[in-house]
Design a protein around this motif. Structure first.
Motif, PDB file in Angstrom:
ATOM      1  N   ALA A 404       0.831  -1.204   0.000  1.00 44.96           N
ATOM      2  CA  ALA A 404       0.000   0.000   0.000  1.00 44.96           C
ATOM      3  C   ALA A 404       0.865   1.254   0.000  1.00 44.96           C
ATOM      4  N   GLY A 420      -4.808   4.041  -7.952  1.00 51.91           N
ATOM      5  CA  GLY A 420      -5.665   4.353  -6.815  1.00 51.91           C
ATOM      6  C   GLY A 420      -6.573   3.195  -6.456  1.00 51.91           C
ATOM      7  N   LYS A 423      -4.514   0.601  -4.573  1.00 50.16           N
ATOM      8  CA  LYS A 423      -4.230   0.997  -3.193  1.00 50.16           C
ATOM      9  C   LYS A 423      -5.456   0.791  -2.308  1.00 50.16           C
ATOM     10  N   ARG A 424      -6.628   1.186  -2.818  1.00 50.52           N
ATOM     11  CA  ARG A 424      -7.851   0.944  -2.045  1.00 50.52           C
ATOM     12  C   ARG A 424      -8.089  -0.549  -1.849  1.00 50.52           C
ATOM     13  N   GLU A 427      -5.818  -2.019   0.862  1.00 49.86           N
ATOM     14  CA  GLU A 427      -6.134  -1.462   2.178  1.00 49.86           C
ATOM     15  C   GLU A 427      -7.547  -1.810   2.634  1.00 49.86           C
ATOM     16  N   HIS A 428      -8.330  -2.453   1.766  1.00 48.68           N
ATOM     17  CA  HIS A 428      -9.717  -2.776   2.118  1.00 48.68           C
ATOM     18  C   HIS A 428      -9.740  -3.733   3.322  1.00 48.68           C
ATOM     19  N   VAL A 447     -16.825   1.019  -3.980  1.00 52.75           N
ATOM     20  CA  VAL A 447     -15.865   1.470  -2.967  1.00 52.75           C
ATOM     21  C   VAL A 447     -14.456   1.534  -3.555  1.00 52.75           C
ATOM     22  N   LEU A 448     -14.112   0.537  -4.360  1.00 54.25           N
ATOM     23  CA  LEU A 448     -12.758   0.446  -4.897  1.00 54.25           C
ATOM     24  C   LEU A 448     -12.513   1.417  -6.048  1.00 54.25           C
ATOM     25  N   GLU A 453     -15.591  11.176  -7.751  1.00 55.88           N
ATOM     26  CA  GLU A 453     -15.025  11.580  -6.466  1.00 55.88           C
ATOM     27  C   GLU A 453     -14.341  12.937  -6.614  1.00 55.88           C
ATOM     28  N   ARG A 582      -2.255   9.508  -2.758  1.00 61.56           N
ATOM     29  CA  ARG A 582      -3.275   9.503  -3.802  1.00 61.56           C
ATOM     30  C   ARG A 582      -2.832  10.408  -4.941  1.00 61.56           C
TER      31      ARG A 582
END
Length: 682
Positions: A404, A420, A423-424, A427-428, A447-448, A453, A582
């Motif tokens: 991550a 991105g 990374k999500r 880290e989930h 979510v991913l 956004e 990010r």
């Protein structure tokens, strides 16, 4: 002994093979297409030979041309990498006939495992458990449809000669079946020259666990433990780890034993991977065998301490495996992700373009394998993978944390990437807790890969500070040239008559679907800048910033007294801000730029990337509903359905089947309006 090795591939695998071969004192020879003349793998080898145009069919897939280079360069062996000719039995035989060692299994083993249907028949005889399905020779669509009904929905259609998710479709209802069979056959034919399909029961929420096997020419076969590849999109792997989390020792031993039996059943030699589906009950079922080195081999290397490429070369040269099964063990945990040029928010649509900036992290436990470099490009001709980012740790949590952090320090500008998203993903909470199933990404996609956004105010403020610092440097440089350091033109603080000194910057927020324009007012006072974001709307709190900027876009700054590091990369009017792990794409609006806005709107469908039109499902005059498939594009050997952006009537059809289109090319024009009773598209 292998003295000279020709690498019949490109990209990161060619660089990887060259590195291991040269460490063994082996001279290396690269081949390259016209598109790859300046590619890293060309420089990584001792010499390089051109083999034809950019299209793989005219270069990397030309077995006769590659073998001619091998002969002229004096190569003793050919390493096929993965992809292209790596699982081509005809090429393996041609190498043997030419007196060149093929670094891979015998042609007979490739043929035996190359057909998914044939492989399953062999595995059934060898006692390896299988998923219920149809693997027959009768490929009439009616017979395939009947098999699907007999098995029971949902079913999985798979190209018999395929891999990598190509020619694969999940069918949940009979109404979807005919179109899915047609599409899977077409994609299998385009990708592998073979449209045969197998039909299997689709297991809900399974895990994808594969076992790395290795065999020599002296009768020794071992397994190097397993990898979990359950994190997938479009049936293609995006995260792989070794060992598989929460796999009990008994299952690990049984899977390893079954994988070895599968390899021995076909007289396997070299590196191969036996892939299994692990169902919710913990039972495993054979899926297929990849008769080559896998993209995800680095995680196995990191937990075993072995160089699998060097081992391939030694086995190909006739050496015995230097270890027995009992001597092998697992050291820690390793995780790998595939960094692609693709847009996760648009169903992972592949992207093409220049790599204006490409920076990878380093540090303890971090490894990056890449076959491209800054200044290069991702093209439509080849797979859009930019790199593999790999982390090793004492345990799974440490490996994921390192990965991550590494993804947060990866910088790519020029193309949209999945950095991105990755990374999500790592880290989930569910991924960290582990294990996950193959449907996890699809369920968690909102979510991913969140759509629309908005960039945080701090990102806009940092972009504003970078502009002010660059403007200040430009003004001071101009003053030095005039010889008048007191010139008012040497000031870049936004001085104004009868108003507070400020600059107003307008930035298009590239992270938002609508491309919302954001205003940042930068005010300079007492040696620092204050940023007020979207000030006309009110309610925003000012951010106080101070910092310095280096020539490479790096910023050492404080935001409201908090010390942070950031990078802002300028590429024409585009800005990419890297902050807090990010990245955020922005576009600087130039108020003096001339030109009218490009016409478009919800009634116009354009090509999202260079592609080929392989199917047109609508005609001028058709009334269509929003979401109806109007045509199908093929790019990078994957099919992409183009749907109506709004309900309406087709007034213009700008393409026909077989046309090649560039990114942004007009495809279909609709006149908005309800489709009434007729709906085109399928």
């Amino acid at each position: 002994m292998i003295r000279t090795l020709l690498i019949a591939n490109r990209g990161e695998i060619a660089c990887r093979v060259a590195r291991s071969a040269r460490a063994m004192g082996i001279r290396t020879v690269a081949v390259y297409s016209e598109a790859d003349a300046a590619a890293p793998h060309v420089r990584a080898c001792d010499e390089a030979w051109p083999i034809g145009p950019a299209a793989a069919a005219d270069s990397y897939l030309k077995a006769d041309v590659i073998l001619d280079v091998a002969r002229r360069a004096g190569a003793d062996a050919v390493h096929p990498g993965y992809g292209f000719l790596s699982e081509n039995a005809g090429f393996a035989r041609a190498c043997e006939a030419a007196g060149v060692v093929f670094v891979g299994p015998p042609a007979a083993a490739i043929e035996a495992m190359g057909s998914k249907a044939g492989a399953k028949a062999l595995m059934e005889k060898a006692g390896v458990p299988l998923v219920p399905g149809y693997h027959g020779d009768d490929q009439d669509p009616g017979r395939l449809a009947a098999a699907a009904r007999e098995i029971g929905f949902p079913v999985l259609l798979k190209a018999s000669a395929g891999g990598g998710g190509k020619g694969m479709r999940v069918v949940r209802a009979e109404a979807e079946l005919a179109a899915a069979i047609e599409s899977a056959k077409r994609e299998g034919r385009a990708s592998f020259g073979d449209d045969r399909l197998i039909v299997e029961k689709y297991l809900e929420r399974p895990r994808h666990v594969e076992v790395q096997v290795f065999a020599d020419r002296h009768g020794s076969t071992v397994h190097l433990f397993e990898r979990d590849c359950s994190a997938q999109r479009r049936h293609q792997k995006i995260l792989e780890e070794a060992p598989a989390p929460d796999l009990d020792p008994g299952t690990r031993a049984a899977m390893g034993k079954a994988a070895v039996a599968a390899a021995e059943a076909v007289g396997y030699v070299g590196a191969g991977t036996v892939e299994f589906i692990l169902d919710a009950s913990g039972s495993f079922h054979f899926m297929e065998m990849n008769t080559r080195l896998q993209v995800e081999h680095p995680v196995t290397e990191l937990i075993t301490g072995l160089d699998l490429v060097a081992l391939q070369l030694r086995v190909a040269a006739g050496e015995k495996l230097p270890f027995a099964q009992a001597a092998l063990g697992i050291d820690g945990h390793a995780v790998e992700v595939r960094l692609y040029a693709e847009d996760p928010a648009r169903d992972f649509f592949p992207q093409t373009g220049p790599l204006t900036r490409l920076r990878f992290p380093s540090g303890p436990g971090i490894r990056v394998d890449s076959g491209v470099e800054e200044g290069g490009a991702v093209t439509v001709h080849y797979d859009p993978m930019i790199a593999k980012v790999i982390a090793h740790g004492r345990d799974r949590r440490e490996a994921l944390a390192r990965l991550a952090a590494a993804l947060g320090r990866t910088e790519v500008v020029g193309v949209t990437t999945n950095a991105g998203f990755l990374k999500r993903l790592v880290e989930h909470p569910e991924v960290v807790a582990g294990p996950i199933d193959t449907g996890f990404v699809g369920r968690e996609i909102a979510v991913l890969a969140p759509a629309g956004e908005a960039a945080p105010d701090a990102v806009l403020a940092v972009a504003g500070l970078a502009e002010m610092l660059a403007l200040d440097e430009t003004a001071k440089a101009a003053a030095r040239r005039t010889g008048d350091p007191h010139s008012p033109w040497a000031r870049a603080d936004g001085w104004r008559l009868n108003d507070a000194a400020h600059h107003d910057l307008v930035l298009q927020d590239g992270g938002q679907e609508a491309g919302r324009m954001r205003t940042v007012r930068m005010t300079h006072e007492a040696g620092a800048w204050t940023a007020l974001v979207d000030h006309p709307t009110g309610g925003a709190s000012p951010l106080r910033l101070a910092g310095t900027r280096d020539a490479d876009g790096g910023l050492e700054l404080r935001i409201d007294g908090v010390r942070q590091a950031a990078t802002v990369v300028a590429d024409g009017d585009r800005r990419v801000v890297f902050l807090a792990g990010r990245s955020w794409p922005l576009v600087l609006d130039d108020p003096f730029a001339a030109g009218d806005a490009e016409e478009g709107g919800e009634g116009r469908l354009t090509a999202p990337m260079p592609a080929k039109v392989i199917r047109v499902a609508a005609a001028v005059g058709d009334r269509v509903a929003r979401g109806a498939v109007l045509l199908v594009l093929e790019a990078m050997k994957m099919e992409h359905s183009m749907a109506a952006p709004a309900a309406g009537t087709v007034t213009r059809l700008a393409v026909a089947e077989g046309d090649l289109v560039e990114e942004g090319a007009e495809l279909v024009v609709l006149e908005p309006g309800d489709p009434e009773d007729g709906v085109a598209g399928a």
